[in-house]
Structures are given as structure tokens and as C-alpha cells.
Design an enzyme around this catalytic site. Sequence first.
Site, PDB file in Angstrom:
ATOM      1  N   HIS A 187       0.826  -1.204   0.000  1.00 54.24           N
ATOM      2  CA  HIS A 187       0.000   0.000   0.000  1.00 54.24           C
ATOM      3  C   HIS A 187       0.864   1.260   0.000  1.00 54.24           C
ATOM      4  O   HIS A 187       0.479   2.294  -0.544  1.00 54.24           O
ATOM      5  CB  HIS A 187      -0.917   0.001   1.226  1.00 54.24           C
ATOM      6  CG  HIS A 187      -2.361  -0.188   0.873  1.00 54.24           C
ATOM      7  ND1 HIS A 187      -3.242  -0.873   1.662  1.00 54.24           N
ATOM      8  CD2 HIS A 187      -3.086   0.221  -0.204  1.00 54.24           C
ATOM      9  CE1 HIS A 187      -4.435  -0.861   1.106  1.00 54.24           C
ATOM     10  NE2 HIS A 187      -4.365  -0.211  -0.023  1.00 54.24           N
ATOM     11  N   CYS A 478      -3.940  -7.818 -14.406  1.00 54.01           N
ATOM     12  CA  CYS A 478      -4.600  -7.271 -13.218  1.00 54.01           C
ATOM     13  C   CYS A 478      -3.656  -7.213 -12.023  1.00 54.01           C
ATOM     14  O   CYS A 478      -4.082  -7.005 -10.895  1.00 54.01           O
ATOM     15  CB  CYS A 478      -5.849  -8.079 -12.858  1.00 54.01           C
ATOM     16  SG  CYS A 478      -5.541  -9.809 -12.493  1.00 54.01           S
TER      17      CYS A 478
END
Length: 546
Positions: A187, A478
Site C-alpha cells: 500500500h 490485473c
Amino acid sequence: MLSTRLTGVGVSPGHAAGPVVRVAEPLPEPAATPAPADPAAEAARIRPAAEAVAAELLDRAKAVSGEASAVLETTAAMAADPALIGQAEQLVVNSSLPAARAVHQAALGFADALRAAGGYLAERARDVLDVRDRVVAALLGAEPPGVPELTRPSVLLARDLAPADTAGLDPAKVLALVTEEGGPTSHTAILARSLGIPAVVACRGVLATDPAGLVVDGDTGVVETAGADVEVRAAETRASQEWNGVGSTRDGHRVKVLANVGAAEDATAASAAGAEGVGLFRTEFCYLSATEEPDVAAQQAAYAAVLAPFSGKPVVVRTLDAGADKPLGFLNQEPEPNPALGVRGLRVAMDRVDVLDRQLSAIAGAAEQTGAQVSVMAPMVATAEEAAWFVGRARTAGIERAGVMIEIPAAALTAHEIFAEVDFVSLGTNDLAQYVFAADRQVGAVAALNDPWQPALLRLVALVGEAAGAAGKPAGVCGEAAADPVLAAVLVGLGVSSLSMNTAALTGVGAKLASVTRDQCVQAAQAALAAADPAGARTAARAVLA
């Protein structure tokens, strides 16, 4: 002073330099003694502390927007998670632990389960530990961990950064980020890119140098130590990016720009950011807190909430990516010595056909309910035979378009045979990289091997792109590789027809594709394939696309 040159993984582009501000290490592990005199009263302290932390994070979420706000809201939800609070309360009452120790211990169990899950879920273990440290600090009356207040523009140096800390950074004061741990799919990497802050992760040994200043290259991953008199150099301000919401190259070659989502709030944010659809809907998020398998009606309701913002648009739903390495108790699987290579993904579905059929039924119902153009794909497919089996189950459930993930090297090497059985494929570059290099993407010591610019990985993507062209069927990406605008152009040159990414990356990728021609993408791809290492691949591709 003599400078030291170190190399990590560049995860957010740009060059910057300035004085260092070091982020404090987490609080020490809280003691397991003394036992509380009144366990019930001690347990009752936990919920208010957790709710206070959640409220503080939600307040911070209101001050920011986009991906940063979503991360803070997700972290707040973790802090207020009834399962985590309940388990900690039980540890106080049943094991006579102090509240802080009970929270610490309960959170470790949750984090270990997520790490064992691998992939995207493993990356959320850091979020749980951040929540743990904040709640423990509240219980002890200590200062919570996090980034100190910056009095001047600085380079942040940390062992790792919690997503909630990264989400609240002010790009006007943070020149760059450097962490000793972490990886390219964390993140921290995602948020740094969204904020336009140069960042290098997995920079081994940088903490031991104790530098007064740092010079950071977020493109190459090179970090150089400097003295306190280092010349402050802010990253060049990015030109404002504009994208008309239609993914295509400058000469009109169509490339769908899609989002990766796992929950309803993700889908809402992605739709608002202009995603043309969803390239990866991770359905296991709907199962994480379930002690028993949700019935078809409950699953359909959960899926419909995610599909609703994309009525009339394409959504690719990945069936349950679970197994002996996942924290899903209702599967009742035996422990395995190496669960990442064991019964997981489609292998679970083939063993528990009833679970797959119920999920497919729920997906079909949610598609009809919302009007989304739904396709399904199976994770962890190794052979064409497995692909054919899955497509058959999907057709039986009334879902006409079915494909598979390419995340095992064997599937990439037999892509021609797999395309004969499916309608499309999607490359999961995060898992594909760690299997190609035998390098756990959660381990900082091997993070450089998981760099999506690795030529070996790109050559596997090229094999799949070639097979897609021969079959006349689409191949998407993806994994986090799709979120790098320059690498996205290279992937298009390798034959990829859709790119799916975190919401924060949509505009940057869409704008980059609109600025180059398909021929440039092909030339950049060939240049990257011919490189000897990731740095060479980046440099060669940028030279073509500049």
C-alpha cells in the site's frame, strides 16, 4: 562526507533530496503481566480504545480524498472489527492478560492468517499491525506510532510505513519515502504513486547508515546518503494529467482501463474515478469474517453491492482464491507443509465442487440483478484441462463468458492450449513474479526479484500476448504492473488488451496511453525484452516513449 550508495526497488518515480526525518519504530511488545485484578473491567477497556482509534482515523479520512481516504476508512474499519475486539476481550477474561497484551496477541493471530493467505491478503497484514499498535498505545496512554510533525521539507526514512501513515502525508513537506522493508505491491507503493512522492522500498541496510540527508531516485531505486547540508530538491511537479475516460493509444488502439476491487466501497470509488469496468473483483473479501460458508442469497447480496456501480459495464469476477493457506475455516482443510504450492484456488474448487457451484449461482444472480456485464475467471490454473473444467462449470451455472488467471508459469508456457478452452485470460503479475523467481513478495530481502520490470517476467507476458493474438481472444493484466504508466504502455506492446489496477492509478495510466502510439508501445516492449535487468528495461522503454 563520503556518501554510501544503496539500491532498493523504485516504486514511485521522481528524483528528490533533502534532510532525513526518521519514523519511530513501533512500540515494544506489551507485557503479559501482571494479571488484571478485575478481568471483566480490564476487558471493558478494549472496545472504547479501539473505537477511539477508529474515530480518529475516520476524522483523518475526511481531510483527504481518493485512495488515501479509502485506505484510512479501511484501517478504521479494522480497528473497530468486532472479531478482533471480541478475541482480545476473551484473552483478558480467559487468560488473565492485560488489555494491551491481549490486543497485541489477538492482532498477531489475524496478521499471521493474512500472511499465510499470500497475495493481496498478505499485504493487509501490515494494516492489522498498524491498528494493533494504535490501540495498544491508546490503552497504555502512550503516543501512537506514526510520522512525526514535519517542520520543513524532508525525506522520510522508516523500516516500513503503515498505510494509514502514508495516506496522510503532505506532498508539500514529504520530498521522498525510503523504507528498508516493504515491496513493490505494498500500500505504501500504491499511495506514494497516487500522491506523486518519489519512493524506494526494500532498501536493505539504509537504516544502519543513519544518514542526515538522502538523495533518492524513485525511478531506478538508487539511494545515496548525504550530510545535513544536502541541497533540498523537491520532485518535479507532475504535469496535470487529463484523461477522457476511454482507454486507447494516441492512434486509436483500444485498451480497456479497469479497476481492481474487493468490496462495495472500492467499486464506488473506482466508478467515480472513471474506471471503464472491473478487471478483478476479489470475492474472498466477502468470506473473510465468515465462520461458515455464506449461503447463496448472502453471497448474491454481497456481490450485487459491488456490481451495482458498474451496471452495463464489464466486470470480471474471480472465484474464491482460497485453500489451506487461507483463513477460511469452513473449508476444513488439513495443514500443508508448503501451502502456497498446495491445494488452493481452483484446486479447492475441484475438490469442493459444491462450494464453487453455489458461488457461481450467486454470481449469476447478482449479474442479473444489477445488469453488470459479468464474466468469471478461476485463480491458480496450471493446465488447459483445468481451464476447460472450470469453463464447463461456469456455463452450467448460466455464465457465458469464462476465463482463467495466468499466475503459474506453466499456464503462461501453455497459453496456446489454454486459449483453446477459454474466452479470455488475465495475467496476475504479482503472483506470477513470485512463482517465476521463487521469491515471496512479502519478504523485503527478495523484493528486487519481484520488480515487475524483470525481463524474465516480461518475456512470459509476451508469450501470453502472442497466444492471445493467435487465438483472437483478449489477455488482460490485473497485477500491480498495470498501475505503472510506462510499464502499462510496454504491456500493451506485448499484446495485452486490458489493464486493471488500483483506483489511484487510473488517470495516470489512461493519460499515458493517450500520449503514445501503439507502434511506440511495441518498440518499447521490444526494447524492454532485450534488456538484461529491470533498470535496463525501464531505461530502454522510457527512451522509446519519451
